[in-house]
Design an enzyme around this catalytic site. Sequence first.
Site, PDB file in Angstrom:
ATOM      1  N   SER A   1       0.876  -1.184   0.000  1.00 48.62           N
ATOM      2  CA  SER A   1       0.000   0.000   0.000  1.00 48.62           C
ATOM      3  C   SER A   1       0.903   1.221   0.000  1.00 48.62           C
ATOM      4  CB  SER A   1      -0.848  -0.019   1.280  1.00 48.62           C
ATOM      5  OG  SER A   1      -1.531   1.198   1.457  1.00 48.62           O
TER       6      SER A   1
ATOM      7  N   TYR B   1      -2.086  -0.646  10.519  1.00 50.39           N
ATOM      8  CA  TYR B   1      -2.143  -0.922   9.076  1.00 50.39           C
ATOM      9  C   TYR B   1      -0.848  -0.475   8.400  1.00 50.39           C
ATOM     10  CZ  TYR B   1      -3.900  -1.173   4.301  1.00 50.39           C
ATOM     11  OH  TYR B   1      -4.063  -1.494   2.962  1.00 50.39           O
TER      12      TYR B   1
HETATM   13  N1  LIG Z   1      -8.735  -0.556  -0.782  1.00 46.67           N
HETATM   14  C1  LIG Z   1      -7.684   0.207  -0.627  1.00 46.67           C
HETATM   15  O1  LIG Z   1      -7.784   1.449  -0.575  1.00 46.67           O
HETATM   16  C2  LIG Z   1      -6.311  -0.401  -0.549  1.00 46.67           C
HETATM   17  C3  LIG Z   1      -5.208   0.457  -0.701  1.00 46.67           C
HETATM   18  C4  LIG Z   1      -3.937  -0.086  -0.622  1.00 46.67           C
HETATM   19  C5  LIG Z   1      -3.772  -1.446  -0.421  1.00 46.67           C
HETATM   20  N2  LIG Z   1      -4.865  -2.246  -0.268  1.00 46.67           N
HETATM   21  C6  LIG Z   1      -4.637  -3.671  -0.049  1.00 46.67           C
HETATM   22  O2  LIG Z   1      -5.278  -4.400  -1.082  1.00 46.67           O
HETATM   23  C7  LIG Z   1      -5.506  -5.740  -0.637  1.00 46.67           C
HETATM   24  C8  LIG Z   1      -6.920  -6.157  -0.992  1.00 46.67           C
HETATM   25  O3  LIG Z   1      -7.833  -5.392  -0.194  1.00 46.67           O
HETATM   26  P1  LIG Z   1      -9.188  -4.778  -0.770  1.00 46.67           P
HETATM   27  O4  LIG Z   1      -9.085  -3.314  -0.623  1.00 46.67           O
HETATM   28  O5  LIG Z   1      -9.512  -5.388  -2.070  1.00 46.67           O
HETATM   29  O6  LIG Z   1     -10.199  -5.262   0.370  1.00 46.67           O
HETATM   30  P2  LIG Z   1     -11.457  -6.275   0.322  1.00 46.67           P
HETATM   31  O7  LIG Z   1     -11.935  -6.365   1.725  1.00 46.67           O
HETATM   32  O8  LIG Z   1     -12.408  -5.845  -0.722  1.00 46.67           O
HETATM   33  O9  LIG Z   1     -10.788  -7.660  -0.117  1.00 46.67           O
HETATM   34  C9  LIG Z   1      -9.929  -8.373   0.760  1.00 46.67           C
HETATM   35  C10 LIG Z   1     -10.135  -9.864   0.582  1.00 46.67           C
HETATM   36  O10 LIG Z   1      -9.240 -10.547   1.487  1.00 46.67           O
HETATM   37  C11 LIG Z   1      -9.949 -11.652   2.044  1.00 46.67           C
HETATM   38  N3  LIG Z   1      -9.343 -12.081   3.316  1.00 46.67           N
HETATM   39  C12 LIG Z   1      -9.367 -11.445   4.511  1.00 46.67           C
HETATM   40  N4  LIG Z   1      -8.760 -12.197   5.452  1.00 46.67           N
HETATM   41  C13 LIG Z   1      -8.318 -13.317   4.822  1.00 46.67           C
HETATM   42  C14 LIG Z   1      -7.626 -14.472   5.256  1.00 46.67           C
HETATM   43  N5  LIG Z   1      -7.250 -14.639   6.532  1.00 46.67           N
HETATM   44  N6  LIG Z   1      -7.324 -15.428   4.343  1.00 46.67           N
HETATM   45  C15 LIG Z   1      -7.711 -15.288   3.043  1.00 46.67           C
HETATM   46  N7  LIG Z   1      -8.398 -14.229   2.591  1.00 46.67           N
HETATM   47  C16 LIG Z   1      -8.698 -13.254   3.464  1.00 46.67           C
HETATM   48  C17 LIG Z   1     -11.360 -11.117   2.223  1.00 46.67           C
HETATM   49  O11 LIG Z   1     -12.307 -12.165   2.383  1.00 46.67           O
HETATM   50  C18 LIG Z   1     -11.553 -10.322   0.946  1.00 46.67           C
HETATM   51  O12 LIG Z   1     -12.087 -11.126  -0.083  1.00 46.67           O
HETATM   52  C19 LIG Z   1      -5.202  -5.731   0.860  1.00 46.67           C
HETATM   53  O13 LIG Z   1      -3.914  -6.272   1.087  1.00 46.67           O
HETATM   54  C20 LIG Z   1      -5.231  -4.263   1.209  1.00 46.67           C
HETATM   55  O14 LIG Z   1      -4.468  -3.968   2.354  1.00 46.67           O
HETATM   56  C21 LIG Z   1      -6.121  -1.755  -0.342  1.00 46.67           C
END
Ligand SMILES: NC(=O)c1ccc[n+]([C@@H]2O[C@H](COP(=O)([O-])OP(=O)(O)OC[C@H]3O[C@@H](n4cnc5c(N)ncnc54)[C@H](O)[C@@H]3O)[C@@H](O)[C@H]2O)c1
Length: 303
Positions: A148, A161
């Site tokens: 991130s 985070y």
């Molecule tokens: N959304 C943002 O603004 C953003 C920004 C930077 C980085 N990220 C990163 O992107 C990645 C995806 O997140 P997102 O934003 O799509 O969120 P999201 O909640 O839409 O998707 C996350 C997915 O991870 C799964 N998950 C959670 N715990 C788990 C586990 N123990 N084992 C397997 N799967 C698990 C959830 O069921 C979900 O399907 C994450 O690593 C997040 O930190 C997100």
Amino acid sequence: MNQFENGVAVVTGGASGLGKAIAEEAARRGMRVVIADVEAGAMDGVVGDLRARGTVAIGVQTDVTDAASVEALADRVTHDFGPVNLLFNNAGVASGGPIWESTEKDWQWLFDVNVHGVANGVRTFVPIMLKAAAGDSSYQGCIVNTASMAGLVTAPGMGIYAVSKHAVIALSECLYHDLQLVGEQVCTSVLCPSYVNTNINQSFRNRPPGLANEGGPTKAQLATQAISSRDLANGALTPDEIAAITFAGIEAGRFYIYPTPELMPIVKSRLDHIAEGSNPDIPYNDIPMFKERRDRLRAALVE
Ligand SMILES: NC(=O)c1ccc[n+]([C@@H]2O[C@H](COP(=O)([O-])OP(=O)(O)OC[C@H]3O[C@@H](n4cnc5c(N)ncnc54)[C@H](O)[C@@H]3O)[C@@H](O)[C@H]2O)c1
């Protein structure tokens, strides 16, 4: 890595948000796709949609915090499809607020998923990829870890985070250096998105009951959540756009994948402070959206 057609992509956290978009982009590029997610219902939905569009796809319910579950995932993928080409260590969860208000259970949950989850993927899949490379000079593999922008800057209220995502950047850089020692067929990249409109603000939906907090969120944690929801909804890019940028980055052999390069001056400023030994700057104080974030957090703390 520049060959995707007929390759195998494994996406942890592929049932939602960025992971779902990455899985769909892999499918568009003709890959066979494995969705590995803890949330079975959402995972089955994504697999059904991919299959309906003609992609060879399976779902393997996986908890990335559990090494045995990740090993079972690798066994299933190897059995069904052979060696994986693209591993996206993407599953992640979020929580925020002043760092001293986070509980021991918050620390454990965030680090279990965001850091140990990536480590479990690397430890389990990299030996399989290196073995495939040793046995086939045309094999290409890549491990893409989702960090991130929160892995490159620190700011008020980003708490655990940001700490966990800094660990993902360091883990990925170490992996990069180590892979350089053993050849060129297996590469790695680290994806650093800024705010994207996904379900991450509902991360608690998958929080293990054993790691639930006893009390409710504090005022400052609620304020952080409210601001984050708004900022996520206003994200500059869609998950689909980030997935396309991610594949373009892999194709170009880029280690650091920055979907919002316009934010890099903030990273540079932070690194300047570190190199000069001057006290940390308040990041993005000139950007109204972020200044408001800090002001609202401060108000919640002093009320
Ligand atoms: N959304 C943002 O603004 C953003 C920004 C930077 C980085 N990220 C990163 O992107 C990645 C995806 O997140 P997102 O934003 O799509 O969120 P999201 O909640 O839409 O998707 C996350 C997915 O991870 C799964 N998950 C959670 N715990 C788990 C586990 N123990 N084992 C397997 N799967 C698990 C959830 O069921 C979900 O399907 C994450 O690593 C997040 O930190 C997100």
